[in-house]
Design a protein around this motif. Structure first.
Motif, PDB file in Angstrom:
ATOM      1  N   VAL A  27      -4.291  13.990  -9.756  1.00 17.46           N
ATOM      2  CA  VAL A  27      -5.733  13.730  -9.765  1.00 17.46           C
ATOM      3  C   VAL A  27      -6.002  12.236  -9.921  1.00 17.46           C
ATOM      4  CG1 VAL A  27      -7.895  14.192 -10.962  1.00 17.46           C
ATOM      5  CG2 VAL A  27      -6.241  16.027 -10.655  1.00 17.46           C
ATOM      6  N   SER A  28      -5.200  11.562 -10.728  1.00 20.57           N
ATOM      7  CA  SER A  28      -5.388  10.116 -10.927  1.00 20.57           C
ATOM      8  C   SER A  28      -5.204   9.353  -9.625  1.00 20.57           C
ATOM      9  CB  SER A  28      -4.413   9.596 -11.982  1.00 20.57           C
ATOM     10  OG  SER A  28      -4.665  10.163 -13.251  1.00 20.57           O
ATOM     11  N   PHE A  29      -4.143   9.658  -8.893  1.00 14.26           N
ATOM     12  CA  PHE A  29      -3.911   8.964  -7.626  1.00 14.26           C
ATOM     13  C   PHE A  29      -4.977   9.318  -6.595  1.00 14.26           C
ATOM     14  CE2 PHE A  29       0.345   8.138  -9.275  1.00 14.26           C
ATOM     15  CZ  PHE A  29       0.561   6.843  -8.817  1.00 14.26           C
ATOM     16  N   TYR A  30      -5.452  10.559  -6.625  1.00 15.57           N
ATOM     17  CA  TYR A  30      -6.530  10.939  -5.716  1.00 15.57           C
ATOM     18  C   TYR A  30      -7.788  10.116  -6.000  1.00 15.57           C
ATOM     19  CZ  TYR A  30     -10.316  13.677  -3.685  1.00 15.57           C
ATOM     20  OH  TYR A  30     -11.434  14.059  -2.995  1.00 15.57           O
ATOM     21  N   ILE A  31      -8.139   9.984  -7.265  1.00 16.82           N
ATOM     22  CA  ILE A  31      -9.319   9.195  -7.637  1.00 16.82           C
ATOM     23  C   ILE A  31      -9.129   7.735  -7.247  1.00 16.82           C
ATOM     24  CG2 ILE A  31     -10.639   8.314  -9.605  1.00 16.82           C
ATOM     25  CD1 ILE A  31     -10.245  11.006 -10.951  1.00 16.82           C
ATOM     26  N   MET A  32      -7.952   7.185  -7.492  1.00 19.12           N
ATOM     27  CA  MET A  32      -7.718   5.777  -7.176  1.00 19.12           C
ATOM     28  C   MET A  32      -7.868   5.501  -5.683  1.00 19.12           C
ATOM     29  SD  MET A  32      -4.688   4.408  -9.720  1.00 19.12           S
ATOM     30  CE  MET A  32      -3.622   5.833  -9.656  1.00 19.12           C
ATOM     31  N   PHE A  33      -7.315   6.361  -4.852  1.00 16.22           N
ATOM     32  CA  PHE A  33      -7.388   6.137  -3.405  1.00 16.22           C
ATOM     33  C   PHE A  33      -8.811   6.350  -2.875  1.00 16.22           C
ATOM     34  CE2 PHE A  33      -2.697   6.875  -3.464  1.00 16.22           C
ATOM     35  CZ  PHE A  33      -2.328   5.670  -2.889  1.00 16.22           C
ATOM     36  N   THR A  34      -9.504   7.378  -3.359  1.00 17.36           N
ATOM     37  CA  THR A  34     -10.869   7.616  -2.891  1.00 17.36           C
ATOM     38  C   THR A  34     -11.819   6.507  -3.348  1.00 17.36           C
ATOM     39  OG1 THR A  34     -11.240   9.061  -4.820  1.00 17.36           O
ATOM     40  CG2 THR A  34     -10.616  10.113  -2.738  1.00 17.36           C
ATOM     41  N   LYS A  35     -11.661   6.033  -4.577  1.00 17.87           N
ATOM     42  CA  LYS A  35     -12.511   4.956  -5.076  1.00 17.87           C
ATOM     43  C   LYS A  35     -12.218   3.651  -4.331  1.00 17.87           C
ATOM     44  CE  LYS A  35     -14.982   7.004  -6.946  1.00 17.87           C
ATOM     45  NZ  LYS A  35     -16.444   6.988  -7.013  1.00 17.87           N
ATOM     46  N   LEU A  36     -10.955   3.414  -4.034  1.00 22.58           N
ATOM     47  CA  LEU A  36     -10.594   2.213  -3.281  1.00 22.58           C
ATOM     48  C   LEU A  36     -11.232   2.243  -1.896  1.00 22.58           C
ATOM     49  CD1 LEU A  36      -8.911  -0.390  -3.191  1.00 22.58           C
ATOM     50  CD2 LEU A  36      -7.008   0.973  -2.321  1.00 22.58           C
ATOM     51  N   PHE A  37     -11.209   3.389  -1.242  1.00 21.98           N
ATOM     52  CA  PHE A  37     -11.838   3.531   0.073  1.00 21.98           C
ATOM     53  C   PHE A  37     -13.347   3.324  -0.027  1.00 21.98           C
ATOM     54  CE2 PHE A  37     -14.036   6.315   3.105  1.00 21.98           C
ATOM     55  CZ  PHE A  37     -13.566   5.795   4.302  1.00 21.98           C
ATOM     56  N   GLU A  38     -13.973   3.897  -1.052  1.00 23.97           N
ATOM     57  CA  GLU A  38     -15.417   3.766  -1.224  1.00 23.97           C
ATOM     58  C   GLU A  38     -15.807   2.317  -1.506  1.00 23.97           C
ATOM     59  OE1 GLU A  38     -18.940   5.761  -4.036  1.00 23.97           O
ATOM     60  OE2 GLU A  38     -16.841   6.387  -4.202  1.00 23.97           O
ATOM     61  N   GLN A  39     -15.034   1.646  -2.337  1.00 22.89           N
ATOM     62  CA  GLN A  39     -15.320   0.244  -2.644  1.00 22.89           C
ATOM     63  C   GLN A  39     -15.173  -0.638  -1.406  1.00 22.89           C
ATOM     64  OE1 GLN A  39     -12.541  -0.567  -5.783  1.00 22.89           O
ATOM     65  NE2 GLN A  39     -13.980  -0.052  -7.401  1.00 22.89           N
ATOM     66  N   GLN A  40     -14.113  -0.418  -0.652  1.00 17.63           N
ATOM     67  CA  GLN A  40     -13.890  -1.234   0.537  1.00 17.63           C
ATOM     68  C   GLN A  40     -15.007  -1.038   1.550  1.00 17.63           C
ATOM     69  OE1 GLN A  40     -11.379  -3.487   0.653  1.00 17.63           O
ATOM     70  NE2 GLN A  40     -12.482  -4.230   2.454  1.00 17.63           N
ATOM     71  N   LYS A  41     -15.546   0.170   1.624  1.00 18.71           N
ATOM     72  CA  LYS A  41     -16.647   0.443   2.534  1.00 18.71           C
ATOM     73  C   LYS A  41     -17.874  -0.392   2.164  1.00 18.71           C
ATOM     74  CE  LYS A  41     -19.408   4.278   4.355  1.00 18.71           C
ATOM     75  NZ  LYS A  41     -19.649   5.748   4.271  1.00 18.71           N
ATOM     76  N   ILE A  42     -18.191  -0.476   0.877  1.00 20.23           N
ATOM     77  CA  ILE A  42     -19.348  -1.262   0.439  1.00 20.23           C
ATOM     78  C   ILE A  42     -19.085  -2.747   0.620  1.00 20.23           C
ATOM     79  CG2 ILE A  42     -20.789  -1.840  -1.550  1.00 20.23           C
ATOM     80  CD1 ILE A  42     -20.502   0.955  -2.541  1.00 20.23           C
TER      81      ILE A  42
END
Length: 265
Positions: free
Chosen positions: A47-62
């Protein structure tokens, strides 16, 4: 980390039990407690790695949206035109649309409120909503970083306890009696650290990126507020091309006067 753990488990299984002190053997000897501890740590890591990758993608989008806003948004003739050019569900589009909506709502208020205060509050609320979405899931990373070592320590305590029981049952401390439980205890300690360290590093890194994004959003929100409060007269300095500086007229001297009187042509 998780790949290494599963690889170790697969390696132990392939050897058909040749390694009595491997991960598979430790989980088998540890029983339901060791297996439950291992399962909880694996779940927390996934779950930790899932959150890290999804948040990284969301941040890069912004971050990419911010680059496009700086490049072309303020070149438009109005905020509505600029908002129409922004991609759907963009954080910057949300701020612009909320600002325009707040400007329309101000004229409908029956209780007198300063337009600046009303617009500032609406834009701040919109900005806070974006920041709140960016922070979703980071609390779980912090929780994993704080609790995973203690979950691993729980497995360690159980392993040491089992070793002591074997020593007591055998009447003497032999390597054969305690190697399995002690190895199980060390494995659980290592697993707890392997889960906690990436979660802590990921949390700090994502928080730092969120702070940079929040600063960018705050600056854009202030620019939108200035535009709305001035009816479009105030724009960011980088919005338009630099105006050419007019050359100063050369000074001339009137002939025939003592000392020469300078006049402007």
């Amino acid at each position: 980390m998780i790949t290494t753990i599963f690889a170790a488990a697969a390696g132990a299984a392939d050897h058909g039990g040749e390694n009595p002190y491997g991960l598979a053997a430790a989980l088998e000897q540890g029983g339901i407690i060791a297996q439950s501890t291992f399962g909880i740590l694996v779940l927390m890591s996934v779950v930790s790695f899932y959150i890290m990758f999804t948040k990284l993608f969301e941040q890069q989008k912004i971050i990419n949206q911010a680059k496009r806003v700086r490049a072309s948004f303020w070149q438009t003739t109005s905020l509505r035109e600029g908002s129409a050019k922004l991609e759907k569900n963009s954080a910057y589009k949300q701020i612009v649309d909320d600002g325009l909506q707040a400007q329309e709502q101000h004229s409908k208020l029956t209780d007198p409120v300063e337009a600046h205060d009303w617009l500032h509050g609406s834009l701040a609320r919109s900005e806070a909503m974006v920041n709140s979405r960016l922070g979703t899931g980071l609390a779980f990373l912090a929780t994993v970083g704080a609790t995973a070592p203690f979950i691993g320590l729980f497995g360690t305590v159980i392993g040491i306890y089992r070793a002591l029981i074997k020593i007591g049952a055998a009447g003497q401390a032999s390597i054969d009696a305690v190697a399995g439980p002690v190895g199980e205890a060390l494995i659980m300690t290592a697993l707890g650290l392997a889960v906690a360290v990436p979660a802590v590093l990921g949390y700090n890194w994502l928080q730092r990126r969120n702070k940079s994004i929040a600063e960018e959003l705050s600056a854009f929100s202030n620019d939108v507020l200035g535009y709305l409060a001035s009816n479009g007269a105030v724009r960011p300095a980088f919005a338009g091309a630099a105006k050419p500086v007019a050359a100063k007229p050369a000074a001339t001297t009137t002939a025939g006067q003592t000392g020469g009187v300078q006049t402007r042509s």
